[in-house]
Design a protein around this motif. Structure first.
Motif, PDB file in Angstrom:
ATOM      1  N   PRO A 303       8.852   6.405  14.084  1.00 16.38           N
ATOM      2  CA  PRO A 303       8.597   5.592  12.893  1.00 16.38           C
ATOM      3  C   PRO A 303       7.656   4.414  13.116  1.00 16.38           C
ATOM      4  O   PRO A 303       7.247   3.783  12.145  1.00 16.38           O
ATOM      5  N   TRP A 304       7.305   4.082  14.358  1.00 17.79           N
ATOM      6  CA  TRP A 304       6.567   2.841  14.595  1.00 17.79           C
ATOM      7  C   TRP A 304       5.216   2.772  13.883  1.00 17.79           C
ATOM      8  O   TRP A 304       4.813   1.661  13.462  1.00 17.79           O
ATOM      9  N   PRO A 305       4.435   3.879  13.709  1.00 11.87           N
ATOM     10  CA  PRO A 305       3.171   3.727  12.966  1.00 11.87           C
ATOM     11  C   PRO A 305       3.392   3.278  11.519  1.00 11.87           C
ATOM     12  O   PRO A 305       2.570   2.541  10.956  1.00 11.87           O
ATOM     13  N   ILE A 306       4.511   3.709  10.931  1.00 12.86           N
ATOM     14  CA  ILE A 306       4.805   3.337   9.545  1.00 12.86           C
ATOM     15  C   ILE A 306       5.205   1.875   9.463  1.00 12.86           C
ATOM     16  O   ILE A 306       4.752   1.142   8.580  1.00 12.86           O
ATOM     17  N   TYR A 307       6.048   1.433  10.413  1.00 14.17           N
ATOM     18  CA  TYR A 307       6.440   0.023  10.428  1.00 14.17           C
ATOM     19  C   TYR A 307       5.216  -0.877  10.638  1.00 14.17           C
ATOM     20  O   TYR A 307       5.075  -1.929   9.988  1.00 14.17           O
ATOM     21  N   ALA A 308       4.335  -0.471  11.531  1.00 17.96           N
ATOM     22  CA  ALA A 308       3.123  -1.264  11.788  1.00 17.96           C
ATOM     23  C   ALA A 308       2.251  -1.329  10.533  1.00 17.96           C
ATOM     24  O   ALA A 308       1.702  -2.396  10.190  1.00 17.96           O
ATOM     25  N   ALA A 309       2.123  -0.199   9.847  1.00 15.90           N
ATOM     26  CA  ALA A 309       1.315  -0.176   8.628  1.00 15.90           C
ATOM     27  C   ALA A 309       1.942  -1.039   7.540  1.00 15.90           C
ATOM     28  O   ALA A 309       1.236  -1.721   6.786  1.00 15.90           O
ATOM     29  N   GLY A 310       3.275  -1.009   7.435  1.00 16.32           N
ATOM     30  CA  GLY A 310       3.955  -1.850   6.452  1.00 16.32           C
ATOM     31  C   GLY A 310       3.722  -3.332   6.709  1.00 16.32           C
ATOM     32  O   GLY A 310       3.461  -4.106   5.778  1.00 16.32           O
ATOM     33  N   LEU A 311       3.819  -3.728   7.978  1.00 15.46           N
ATOM     34  CA  LEU A 311       3.536  -5.127   8.320  1.00 15.46           C
ATOM     35  C   LEU A 311       2.078  -5.480   8.026  1.00 15.46           C
ATOM     36  O   LEU A 311       1.767  -6.607   7.599  1.00 15.46           O
ATOM     37  N   ALA A 312       1.177  -4.503   8.229  1.00 15.79           N
ATOM     38  CA  ALA A 312      -0.242  -4.749   7.940  1.00 15.79           C
ATOM     39  C   ALA A 312      -0.459  -4.980   6.451  1.00 15.79           C
ATOM     40  O   ALA A 312      -1.232  -5.867   6.059  1.00 15.79           O
ATOM     41  N   VAL A 313       0.226  -4.207   5.601  1.00 17.90           N
ATOM     42  CA  VAL A 313       0.113  -4.409   4.155  1.00 17.90           C
ATOM     43  C   VAL A 313       0.583  -5.809   3.769  1.00 17.90           C
ATOM     44  O   VAL A 313      -0.091  -6.525   3.007  1.00 17.90           O
ATOM     45  N   ALA A 314       1.742  -6.213   4.301  1.00 16.48           N
ATOM     46  CA  ALA A 314       2.269  -7.546   3.995  1.00 16.48           C
ATOM     47  C   ALA A 314       1.297  -8.636   4.455  1.00 16.48           C
ATOM     48  O   ALA A 314       1.051  -9.613   3.733  1.00 16.48           O
ATOM     49  N   PHE A 315       0.711  -8.449   5.628  1.00 13.61           N
ATOM     50  CA  PHE A 315      -0.234  -9.448   6.144  1.00 13.61           C
ATOM     51  C   PHE A 315      -1.477  -9.547   5.261  1.00 13.61           C
ATOM     52  O   PHE A 315      -1.973 -10.645   4.977  1.00 13.61           O
ATOM     53  N   ILE A 316      -1.976  -8.398   4.807  1.00 15.76           N
ATOM     54  CA  ILE A 316      -3.172  -8.394   3.956  1.00 15.76           C
ATOM     55  C   ILE A 316      -2.891  -9.095   2.625  1.00 15.76           C
ATOM     56  O   ILE A 316      -3.690  -9.910   2.146  1.00 15.76           O
ATOM     57  N   VAL A 317      -1.727  -8.788   2.040  1.00 15.09           N
ATOM     58  CA  VAL A 317      -1.377  -9.408   0.752  1.00 15.09           C
ATOM     59  C   VAL A 317      -1.257 -10.918   0.890  1.00 15.09           C
ATOM     60  O   VAL A 317      -1.805 -11.686   0.084  1.00 15.09           O
ATOM     61  N   PHE A 318      -0.556 -11.391   1.935  1.00 19.77           N
ATOM     62  CA  PHE A 318      -0.377 -12.831   2.114  1.00 19.77           C
ATOM     63  C   PHE A 318      -1.691 -13.518   2.503  1.00 19.77           C
ATOM     64  O   PHE A 318      -1.904 -14.677   2.149  1.00 19.77           O
ATOM     65  N   SER A 319      -2.559 -12.812   3.186  1.00 19.38           N
ATOM     66  CA  SER A 319      -3.851 -13.403   3.553  1.00 19.38           C
ATOM     67  C   SER A 319      -4.677 -13.707   2.314  1.00 19.38           C
ATOM     68  O   SER A 319      -5.399 -14.717   2.252  1.00 19.38           O
ATOM     69  N   ARG A 320      -4.568 -12.842   1.309  1.00 21.17           N
ATOM     70  CA  ARG A 320      -5.307 -13.072   0.068  1.00 21.17           C
ATOM     71  C   ARG A 320      -4.783 -14.297  -0.671  1.00 21.17           C
ATOM     72  O   ARG A 320      -5.498 -14.901  -1.471  1.00 21.17           O
ATOM     73  N   LEU A 321      -3.532 -14.650  -0.434  1.00 22.96           N
ATOM     74  CA  LEU A 321      -2.966 -15.827  -1.101  1.00 22.96           C
ATOM     75  C   LEU A 321      -3.513 -17.129  -0.507  1.00 22.96           C
ATOM     76  O   LEU A 321      -3.726 -18.106  -1.230  1.00 22.96           O
ATOM     77  N   PHE A 322      -3.752 -17.137   0.810  1.00 23.03           N
ATOM     78  CA  PHE A 322      -4.075 -18.387   1.502  1.00 23.03           C
ATOM     79  C   PHE A 322      -5.548 -18.513   1.889  1.00 23.03           C
ATOM     80  O   PHE A 322      -5.995 -19.598   2.268  1.00 23.03           O
ATOM     81  N   PHE A 323      -6.300 -17.411   1.809  1.00 17.60           N
ATOM     82  CA  PHE A 323      -7.702 -17.466   2.217  1.00 17.60           C
ATOM     83  C   PHE A 323      -8.582 -16.787   1.174  1.00 17.60           C
ATOM     84  O   PHE A 323      -8.176 -15.790   0.564  1.00 17.60           O
ATOM     85  N   ASN A 324      -9.774 -17.333   0.997  1.00 16.56           N
ATOM     86  CA  ASN A 324     -10.793 -16.690   0.173  1.00 16.56           C
ATOM     87  C   ASN A 324     -11.616 -15.796   1.088  1.00 16.56           C
ATOM     88  O   ASN A 324     -12.458 -16.272   1.853  1.00 16.56           O
ATOM     89  N   LEU A 325     -11.359 -14.497   1.022  1.00 12.66           N
ATOM     90  CA  LEU A 325     -11.978 -13.557   1.960  1.00 12.66           C
ATOM     91  C   LEU A 325     -13.314 -13.015   1.475  1.00 12.66           C
ATOM     92  O   LEU A 325     -13.852 -12.074   2.054  1.00 12.66           O
TER      93      LEU A 325
END
Length: 530
Positions: A303-325
């Motif tokens: 399951p680790w590739p799925i968990y890593a991808a899930g964390l990546a999605v969360a990181f991308i979403v939160f990055s859009r909140l705090f940074f103008n990319l």
């Protein structure tokens, strides 16, 4: 006879004929378009309409094809079908049943909570009702639950997907109400009525507006089950659960956390402004694929590739909140460059996880079924939308909009009486027509008129969505009743199902009354996030 009066009569006959044709079981899209063109031909022969009146149809079709908001429809459909096919609903039902089953009425409460979770993640009523009917109904009946209570709670909980966002109903209603608000403003300006303000509305507003009423309905359903457990304990006895608490806690975390994270990612990204509904729908579709890949994980497929991808999605979403990319500016700060680099790595991890999940679902035979079902449902919705565009255009050309305007404006009680009449009409049509038919046929006609009378579009959309939810529960053609009847044991009669939903329809009517008298239930969150 006066051509204007004759046209209005033809428009009313067209509406009645369309309802009759739909009741006879003809395909919805072709029925709406066919009936409209038939009456247009009659109107053309009587010199009431002109062929040029159909000139607006290509623009309407092109507008539908280029409508960015409607892209969310196939994405949410894909999300729902993927979660349903990957048997996540079954795991939720089993786990919640073990968590609450030992309480009197606990299994009924578990069904409501699972209905809420599935509503916020799948939104597909048929799949939810069938799944809960297959898994929960036999268990409830075999353990002494009253048949009417069991069938009622399953049908009602299965329809929560119509009101709890993200919901296809809210997407369609939001798009129509947005156009209706624009039409109402233009009409008021042309008439010089500057004192009437029409509130702008979009899908985000309806998502925010429907969240609290949806949760209120969940609470009311559970309160009813607990009242029955208190005053009629024999109707919902406790169920023995053979699992120790430590294992149950592990199972709850394993089963509940992934779909809960998906729900928070989709709804949270919409409500906090990190992504519009269409992009959030894409997040939901990706999350559904990852959850399906996680459900198939085993020793050979870790399951680790799925968990890593899930964390990546969360990181991308939160990055859009705090940074103008965005690169479309003259100066990009160093911290932003670091954020862009980190997001790039996260995207690479996400792509790898998606590829792994797609391969697993394809190998398991799930992906092909999901793609086929998603295409069928999406095509059905959009073909009905195109057929309804023809119907609405011809209805207006014949003068139907004028007679509806006159009727609503002359009803006693002003806006109150007009909204009451529209709610009653939609409730009545819900006995016989599908919610999509009501949305595309009734709402475009009445919404601009109600908004010009000063009715809040967000409040109106929430009221309509709850009303449309009842169309799944009201006989003789309530689809949730048919879905459950198809999978219910032979010991459960159709009359048991019909009688079982009566308390829940009354609960929904009570919810409508509460939102009517306390509109802030629907307007508080949109005002907050707006």
């Amino acid at each position: 006879m006066d051509p204007v009066l004759l046209g209005e009569i033809l428009s009313l006959l067209m509406f009645a004929t369309a309802c009759v044709v739909l009741l006879l079981g003809f395909p919805v899209a072709f029925s709406l378009a066919g009936v409209a063109l038939f009456f247009f031909a009659i109107g053309y022969g009587l010199d009431i309409v002109r062929l040029s009146d159909l000139g607006a149809l290509p623009n309407r079709y092109f507008g539908t094809m280029t409508n960015y908001i409607l892209v969310a429809v196939p994405l949410f459909v894909f999300m729902g079908v993927m979660l349903e096919r990957s048997r996540i609903a079954e795991s939720l039902l089993e786990t919640m049943g073990q968590l609450f089953g030992s309480l009197r009425g606990g299994l009924g409460v578990a069904v409501v909570l699972v209905g809420m979770l599935l509503a916020a993640s799948t939104g597909i009523v048929g799949a939810t009702v069938i799944t809960m009917g297959l898994l929960s109904l036999p268990v409830m009946i075999n353990n002494g639950y009253d048949k009417r209570l069991a069938t009622g709670v399953i049908c009602a909980s299965g329809t929560l997907g119509q009101i709890i966002p993200p919901s296809i109903v809210l997407v369609l209603l939001g798009d129509i109400l947005q156009g209706a608000a624009s039409q109402a403003r233009n009409t008021l300006m042309a008439e010089g009525q500057w004192d009437v303000v029409v509130r702008p509305v979009n899908v985000l507003d309806l998502f925010a507006g429907a969240l609290m009423p949806g949760l209120m309905l969940v609470g009311m359903y559970m309160a009813y089950v607990m009242l029955v457990a208190t005053f009629r304990p024999a109707a919902c006895p406790p169920i023995p659960v053979n699992i120790n608490k430590r294992e149950l806690r592990k199972k709850v975390l394993r089963v509940l956390v992934p779909p809960s994270v998906l729900i928070l990612a989709v709804l949270g990204s919409i409500l906090v402004g990190a992504a519009p509904p269409t992009e959030a729908a894409a997040v939901g579709a990706v999350g559904a694929v990852l959850l399906a890949g996680l459900a198939i994980a085993n020793e050979e497929s870790p399951p680790w590739p799925i968990y890593a991808a899930g964390l990546a999605v969360a990181f991308i979403v939160f990055s859009r909140l705090f940074f103008n990319l965005s690169f479309q500016r003259s100066v990009v700060e160093f911290t932003t460059w670091l954020a862009i680099a980190a997001v790039t790595v996260a995207v690479a991890i996400l792509v790898y996880g998606i590829v792994v999940a797609f391969w697993r679902t394809f190998r398991a035979g799930i992906l092909t079924e999901v793609m086929r079902s998603s295409m069928q449902i999406t095509v059905m919705v959009f073909v009905i939308l195109l057929g309804a565009s023809v119907f609405a255009l011809v209805f207006r050309s014949l003068g139907g909009e004028e007679i509806v305007t006159d009727v609503l404006n002359n009803l006693p009680g002003g806006a109150f009486g007009a909204v009451m009449a529209v709610m009653a009409l939609m409730f009545f049509l819900g006995f016989f027509l599908d919610y999509i038919e009501i949305i595309f046929v009734v709402v475009p006609i009445v919404a601009p008129i109600l908004l010009m009378m000063g009715v809040d579009p967000v409040w109106l959309g929430v009221m309509m969505s709850i009303n449309l939810q009842m169309s799944f529960l009201t006989p003789p053609f309530g689809f949730a009743l048919f879905y459950l009847r198809g999978v219910a044991p032979a010991s459960v009669t159709t009359m048991d199902i019909y009688k079982g939903i009566i308390p829940f329809v009354l609960i929904q009517l009570l919810a409508l009354a509460l939102i009517w008298y306390f509109p802030q239930i629907a307007l508080w969150l949109p005002d907050l996030v707006g």
